[in-house]
Design a protein around this motif. Structure first.
Motif, mmCIF file in Angstrom:
data_model
loop_
_atom_site.group_PDB
_atom_site.id
_atom_site.type_symbol
_atom_site.label_atom_id
_atom_site.label_comp_id
_atom_site.label_asym_id
_atom_site.label_seq_id
_atom_site.Cartn_x
_atom_site.Cartn_y
_atom_site.Cartn_z
ATOM 1 N N LEU A 1 39.543 61.652 28.007
ATOM 2 C CA LEU A 1 38.875 62.907 27.651
ATOM 3 C C LEU A 1 39.863 63.591 26.723
ATOM 4 C CD1 LEU A 1 36.563 64.799 27.751
ATOM 5 C CD2 LEU A 1 37.524 65.568 30.187
ATOM 6 N N PRO A 2 41.209 63.873 27.084
ATOM 7 C CA PRO A 2 41.903 64.635 26.061
ATOM 8 C C PRO A 2 41.934 64.362 24.799
ATOM 9 C CG PRO A 2 43.073 64.293 27.944
ATOM 10 C CD PRO A 2 41.962 63.301 28.102
ATOM 11 N N LEU A 3 41.914 63.071 24.355
ATOM 12 C CA LEU A 3 42.165 62.809 22.917
ATOM 13 C C LEU A 3 40.871 62.790 22.256
ATOM 14 C CD1 LEU A 3 44.777 61.807 21.855
ATOM 15 C CD2 LEU A 3 44.147 59.366 22.226
ATOM 16 N N SER A 4 39.724 62.581 23.239
ATOM 17 C CA SER A 4 38.419 62.476 22.496
ATOM 18 C C SER A 4 38.098 64.050 22.055
ATOM 19 C CB SER A 4 37.369 62.180 23.522
ATOM 20 O OG SER A 4 37.676 60.826 23.977
ATOM 21 N N LEU A 5 38.388 64.983 22.881
ATOM 22 C CA LEU A 5 38.238 66.447 22.868
ATOM 23 C C LEU A 5 39.348 66.859 21.331
ATOM 24 C CD1 LEU A 5 38.437 68.146 26.306
ATOM 25 C CD2 LEU A 5 36.468 67.683 24.617
ATOM 26 N N THR B 1 39.730 68.946 38.895
ATOM 27 C CA THR B 1 39.343 70.407 38.565
ATOM 28 C C THR B 1 39.942 70.888 37.154
ATOM 29 O OG1 THR B 1 39.352 71.018 40.899
ATOM 30 C CG2 THR B 1 39.429 72.842 39.354
ATOM 31 N N LEU B 2 40.929 70.507 36.862
ATOM 32 C CA LEU B 2 41.674 70.607 35.566
ATOM 33 C C LEU B 2 40.675 70.127 34.621
ATOM 34 C CD1 LEU B 2 45.394 69.982 35.959
ATOM 35 C CD2 LEU B 2 44.350 72.307 35.554
ATOM 36 N N HIS B 3 40.221 68.894 34.682
ATOM 37 C CA HIS B 3 39.222 68.372 33.744
ATOM 38 C C HIS B 3 38.178 69.296 33.480
ATOM 39 C CE1 HIS B 3 40.866 64.256 34.481
ATOM 40 N NE2 HIS B 3 41.389 64.188 33.180
ATOM 41 N N ALA C 1 37.679 71.521 30.216
ATOM 42 C CA ALA C 1 36.793 71.242 29.016
ATOM 43 C C ALA C 1 35.729 72.254 28.846
ATOM 44 C CB ALA C 1 35.927 69.914 29.795
ATOM 45 N N VAL C 2 35.334 73.087 29.987
ATOM 46 C CA VAL C 2 34.581 74.249 29.753
ATOM 47 C C VAL C 2 35.527 75.306 28.793
ATOM 48 C CG1 VAL C 2 33.893 76.283 30.888
ATOM 49 C CG2 VAL C 2 33.331 74.111 31.831
ATOM 50 N N ILE C 3 36.831 75.478 29.182
ATOM 51 C CA ILE C 3 37.601 76.418 28.192
ATOM 52 C C ILE C 3 37.455 76.053 26.730
ATOM 53 C CG2 ILE C 3 39.639 77.412 27.701
ATOM 54 C CD1 ILE C 3 40.075 77.524 30.714
ATOM 55 N N PHE C 4 37.437 74.822 26.560
ATOM 56 C CA PHE C 4 37.781 74.070 25.407
ATOM 57 C C PHE C 4 36.453 74.109 24.606
ATOM 58 C CE2 PHE C 4 37.057 70.708 22.163
ATOM 59 C CZ PHE C 4 38.359 70.808 21.679
ATOM 60 N N VAL C 5 35.324 73.870 25.081
ATOM 61 C CA VAL C 5 33.955 74.124 24.545
ATOM 62 C C VAL C 5 33.683 75.706 24.150
ATOM 63 C CG1 VAL C 5 31.459 73.949 24.823
ATOM 64 C CG2 VAL C 5 33.144 72.146 25.427
ATOM 65 N N LEU C 6 34.182 76.587 25.127
ATOM 66 C CA LEU C 6 33.931 78.049 24.795
ATOM 67 C C LEU C 6 34.813 78.452 23.562
ATOM 68 C CD1 LEU C 6 33.029 80.816 25.465
ATOM 69 C CD2 LEU C 6 34.856 81.172 27.133
ATOM 70 N N GLY C 7 35.950 78.061 23.465
ATOM 71 C CA GLY C 7 36.994 78.094 22.326
ATOM 72 C C GLY C 7 36.382 77.852 20.959
ATOM 73 N N ILE D 1 42.142 79.690 22.411
ATOM 74 C CA ILE D 1 41.123 79.138 23.456
ATOM 75 C C ILE D 1 40.950 77.664 23.774
ATOM 76 C CG2 ILE D 1 39.204 79.461 25.055
ATOM 77 C CD1 ILE D 1 38.829 82.480 24.059
ATOM 78 N N GLU D 2 40.610 77.330 22.597
ATOM 79 C CA GLU D 2 40.433 75.787 22.502
ATOM 80 C C GLU D 2 41.570 75.186 23.035
ATOM 81 O OE1 GLU D 2 38.247 73.273 19.123
ATOM 82 O OE2 GLU D 2 38.526 75.277 18.445
ATOM 83 N N TRP D 3 42.664 75.307 22.398
ATOM 84 C CA TRP D 3 43.982 74.481 22.864
ATOM 85 C C TRP D 3 44.666 74.585 24.124
ATOM 86 C CZ3 TRP D 3 43.215 70.485 20.276
ATOM 87 C CH2 TRP D 3 43.145 70.664 19.064
ATOM 88 N N TRP D 4 44.263 75.907 24.864
ATOM 89 C CA TRP D 4 44.768 76.141 26.181
ATOM 90 C C TRP D 4 43.554 75.378 27.175
ATOM 91 C CZ3 TRP D 4 49.095 77.312 27.690
ATOM 92 C CH2 TRP D 4 50.019 77.826 26.919
ATOM 93 N N GLY D 5 42.479 75.088 26.729
ATOM 94 C CA GLY D 5 41.542 74.345 27.431
ATOM 95 C C GLY D 5 41.894 72.708 27.524
ATOM 96 N N TYR D 6 42.316 72.550 25.997
ATOM 97 C CA TYR D 6 42.810 71.189 25.967
ATOM 98 C C TYR D 6 44.149 70.875 26.792
ATOM 99 C CZ TYR D 6 45.450 67.466 23.421
ATOM 100 O OH TYR D 6 46.404 66.447 23.131
ATOM 101 N N ALA D 7 45.010 71.891 26.770
ATOM 102 C CA ALA D 7 46.052 71.628 27.589
ATOM 103 C C ALA D 7 45.980 71.340 28.956
ATOM 104 C CB ALA D 7 47.156 72.911 27.325
ATOM 105 N N LEU D 8 44.605 72.126 29.582
ATOM 106 C CA LEU D 8 44.619 72.130 31.034
ATOM 107 C C LEU D 8 43.996 70.558 31.307
ATOM 108 C CD1 LEU D 8 42.727 75.206 31.963
ATOM 109 C CD2 LEU D 8 45.268 74.592 32.490
ATOM 110 N N VAL D 9 43.130 70.072 29.985
ATOM 111 C CA VAL D 9 42.794 68.865 30.504
ATOM 112 C C VAL D 9 43.541 67.619 30.551
ATOM 113 C CG1 VAL D 9 41.138 67.153 29.460
ATOM 114 C CG2 VAL D 9 40.377 69.517 29.594
ATOM 115 N N SER D 10 44.460 67.694 29.426
ATOM 116 C CA SER D 10 45.697 67.127 29.090
ATOM 117 C C SER D 10 46.707 66.952 30.328
ATOM 118 C CB SER D 10 46.125 67.109 27.719
ATOM 119 O OG SER D 10 47.181 65.856 27.483
ATOM 120 N N TRP D 11 47.072 68.330 30.398
ATOM 121 C CA TRP D 11 48.259 68.628 31.434
ATOM 122 C C TRP D 11 49.489 67.626 31.247
ATOM 123 C CZ3 TRP D 11 48.658 72.990 33.363
ATOM 124 C CH2 TRP D 11 49.374 73.301 34.500
ATOM 125 N N THR D 12 49.969 67.904 30.019
ATOM 126 C CA THR D 12 50.973 67.217 29.381
ATOM 127 C C THR D 12 52.191 68.139 28.903
ATOM 128 O OG1 THR D 12 50.391 66.571 27.109
ATOM 129 C CG2 THR D 12 49.993 65.056 29.101
#
Length: 254
Positions: free
Chosen positions: A81-85, A143-145, A149-155, A198-209
């Motif tokens: 999911l992180p890489l797909s986003l 939950t992080l996913h 993902a919701v934060i990423f889509v909003l951003g 906002i997008e990249w903070w959502g991505y950071a939560l999904v990836s969590w790296t």
């Protein structure tokens, strides 16, 4: 013996630090490098605006696609999911956004090459890190996913909507600069930058790296500096016409 990927990741971290630290210091102390550089060097090695934009964003699309091509199963399952986003964002930025840009303007080649170097290093780093994200051991969404993902889509929605509003202002024969209205421009000067942050903070939560968190932090610091400079330029350019209640990049706060 470490694999090629394990040996390559520290090198990418080193190159990103060598690139990003001077860049962030310049933004804080001097201002936005690309804008100032473009004004001073607009007649030096110019590249068509659309082509230049596509070239500088393309590495961050091709590299994750190359990594994803070797995977099996749905691209939206948790490990991928992180890489797909990440790839979805850069597909929009590489092929869709430039189509509405002005074809008459140009960008300096050195700026394009520097940006392409960063997107290459960052694309490879995010791709390598995504293979070792904590959620990779399971195909169960966390939950992080979901939150990420919701934060990423909003951003992404804020970013795309704001870009469309800005591009709609640039009509042939019209004024070069106009005050944008609607959407998040009612709250901040740089609504498009806000959406990308906002997008990249959502991505950071999904990836969590560490790589994703570093990229989100870098983007936040860099775009905050860009927004602050743009805000001051707009106030000077439009005077009393510019809405006084608008903040730079964070609604109601900054």
């Amino acid at each position: 013996m470490p694999s090629v990927e394990e040996a390559e990741e520290p090198c990418l971290w080193l190159w990103l630090r060598l690139f990003s630290v001077p860049c962030l210091v310049t933004v804080v102390l001097v201002g936005t490098p690309p804008g100032r550089w473009f004004v001073r060097n607009r007649f030096r090695w110019p590249v068509n605006n659309r082509i230049g934009w596509c070239l500088k964003e393309l590495p961050s699309l091709l590299i994750p696609i190359w990594h994803l091509s070797g995977q099996t199963g749905p691209l939206l399952r948790p490990p991928l999911l992180p890489l797909s986003l990440f790839a979805a964002h850069y597909f929009q930025r590489t092929f869709i956004y430039p189509l509405r840009m002005s074809a008459d303007s140009a960008r300096p080649l050195p700026y394009i090459l520097m940006a392409a170097a960063f997107t290459t290093w960052n694309g490879q780093l995010q791709s390598l890190a995504a293979h070792r994200c904590p959620a990779d051991s399971s195909d169960t969404y966390t939950t992080l996913h979901a939150v990420g993902a919701v934060i990423f889509v909003l951003g992404a929605a804020i970013n795309i909507d704001s870009d469309q509003r800005l591009l709609a202002l640039r009509k042939p024969g019209g004024p070069r600069y106009c005050v944008p209205h609607g959407g998040f421009f009612e709250f901040v000067t740089a609504a498009n930058y806000l959406g990308e942050m906002i997008e990249w903070w959502g991505y950071a939560l999904v990836s969590w790296t560490p790589a994703a968190l570093f990229f989100a932090l870098f983007t936040t610091v860099y775009l905050t500096g860009c927004a602050a400079e743009l805000h001051e330029q707009n106030k000077a350019r439009f005077g009393a016409e510019y809405p006084r209640e608008r903040r730079r990049i964070v609604p109601f706060l900054f």
